[in-house]
Each structure stands twice: as C-alpha cells, then as structure tokens.
Write a protein that holds these residues in place. Structure first.
Motif, PDB file in Angstrom:
ATOM      1  N   THR A  40       0.989  -1.232  -0.158  1.00 50.11           N
ATOM      2  CA  THR A  40       0.110  -0.009   0.010  1.00 50.11           C
ATOM      3  C   THR A  40       0.924   1.286  -0.083  1.00 50.11           C
ATOM      4  O   THR A  40       2.054   1.230   0.197  1.00 50.11           O
ATOM      5  CB  THR A  40      -0.797   0.052   1.249  1.00 50.11           C
ATOM      6  N   GLY A  42       2.862   4.145   0.980  1.00 50.67           N
ATOM      7  CA  GLY A  42       3.844   4.345   2.007  1.00 50.67           C
ATOM      8  C   GLY A  42       4.940   3.132   2.747  1.00 50.67           C
ATOM      9  O   GLY A  42       5.373   3.453   3.830  1.00 50.67           O
ATOM     10  N   GLY A  43       4.996   2.171   1.983  1.00 49.85           N
ATOM     11  CA  GLY A  43       5.580   1.026   2.149  1.00 49.85           C
ATOM     12  C   GLY A  43       7.008   1.414   2.258  1.00 49.85           C
ATOM     13  O   GLY A  43       7.525   2.436   1.428  1.00 49.85           O
ATOM     14  N   SER A  44       7.942   0.831   3.380  1.00 45.01           N
ATOM     15  CA  SER A  44       9.565   1.249   3.335  1.00 45.01           C
ATOM     16  C   SER A  44      10.393   0.240   2.618  1.00 45.01           C
ATOM     17  O   SER A  44      11.332   0.594   2.184  1.00 45.01           O
ATOM     18  CB  SER A  44       9.899   1.684   4.707  1.00 45.01           C
ATOM     19  N   GLN A 127       4.313   0.253   6.811  1.00 44.24           N
ATOM     20  CA  GLN A 127       4.064   1.610   6.324  1.00 44.24           C
ATOM     21  C   GLN A 127       4.814   2.475   7.008  1.00 44.24           C
ATOM     22  O   GLN A 127       5.221   2.429   8.295  1.00 44.24           O
ATOM     23  CB  GLN A 127       2.530   2.017   6.479  1.00 44.24           C
TER      24      GLN A 127
END
Length: 128
Positions: A40, A42-44, A127
């Motif tokens: 989704t 904002g994943g890092s 996120q």
C-alpha cells in the motif's frame, strides 16, 4: 490464468496479505508456486521469507515487480543450498499508488526429494 512476461502461463496466483504466513504450501521439483503481494502507499521495504519445513536448500525464492518471475527474469532471488530459511529483503521506493510484487517459489532441480517440498511463506512491508 495470468499471462506472464514469457511464454509460460501462470495457472495459480495466491495472494499474500501483509504479515500473514501461509503455513502449509508445497512445491514439486522443477515446478513453481506463485504469489502476489501488494504494498500500500507508504511502504518502506519488502521482506519475503520462505521456510522449508523438512528440508534444506530444496526451494528457491524469487521476487519480481513486472510479472511472475522466471529462472532468468527476476528482480531478487535467494537460491542458497545450505539453509532452510530463504529471505529476500529490499527497500521500496515511496509511491502514491499501491505497488504489486510477484513472488515465486521454485522446487530446486537438484533436489533429492521426489515428493513435493513443504514450506511456510510470509511477506511483510511496514508503512512509513
């Protein structure tokens, strides 16, 4: 059926949910099991882990963003023969739209087993 980026056809594409492990999957020698994982906004990073339940080094793990991976077309892989725990970890670029990744588990062609190889698999992307 999902057409891949080669001439092969992917007949089963299982969905992995963030942090939810699948505990009882298996793959035969020289065969694929495919998964889809969506990150989704904002994943890092993405971490994928596959754990062989009764063997060591008999599955290979692949990740590709464009389409289901093949032995020659993939973004990341773990094909270690000396471990039952196969992990792929990499940063994911920030995006304003969800990103789709394809995960492939391949039954090693040099496996000594004739039976399907059982494993557990999980994918995780926190996120920011």
């Amino acid at each position: 059926m999902v057409p891949s980026h080669t001439n092969q056809i992917v007949t089963a594409l299982h969905r992995l949910n963030n942090g939810d492990a699948r505990q009882s999957d298996s793959v035969a020698m020289n065969e694929w099991q495919y998964y889809r994982f969506d990150i989704t906004v904002g994943g890092s990073y993405l971490m994928v882990e596959a754990l062989e339940l009764n063997t060591t080094g008999n599955i290979w793990l692949y990740v590709n963003q464009a389409a289901p991976p093949t032995l020659s077309d993939y973004d990341y892989s773990n094909t270690k023969l000396d471990t039952a725990n196969h992990v792929i970890y990499f940063p994911v670029r920030a995006s304003t739209t969800p990103q789709m990744f394809f995960i492939g588990v391949y039954g090693s062609p040099i496996s000594q087993r004739g039976d399907p190889i059982p494993y557990a698999i999980v994918a995780y992307s926190p996120q920011l």
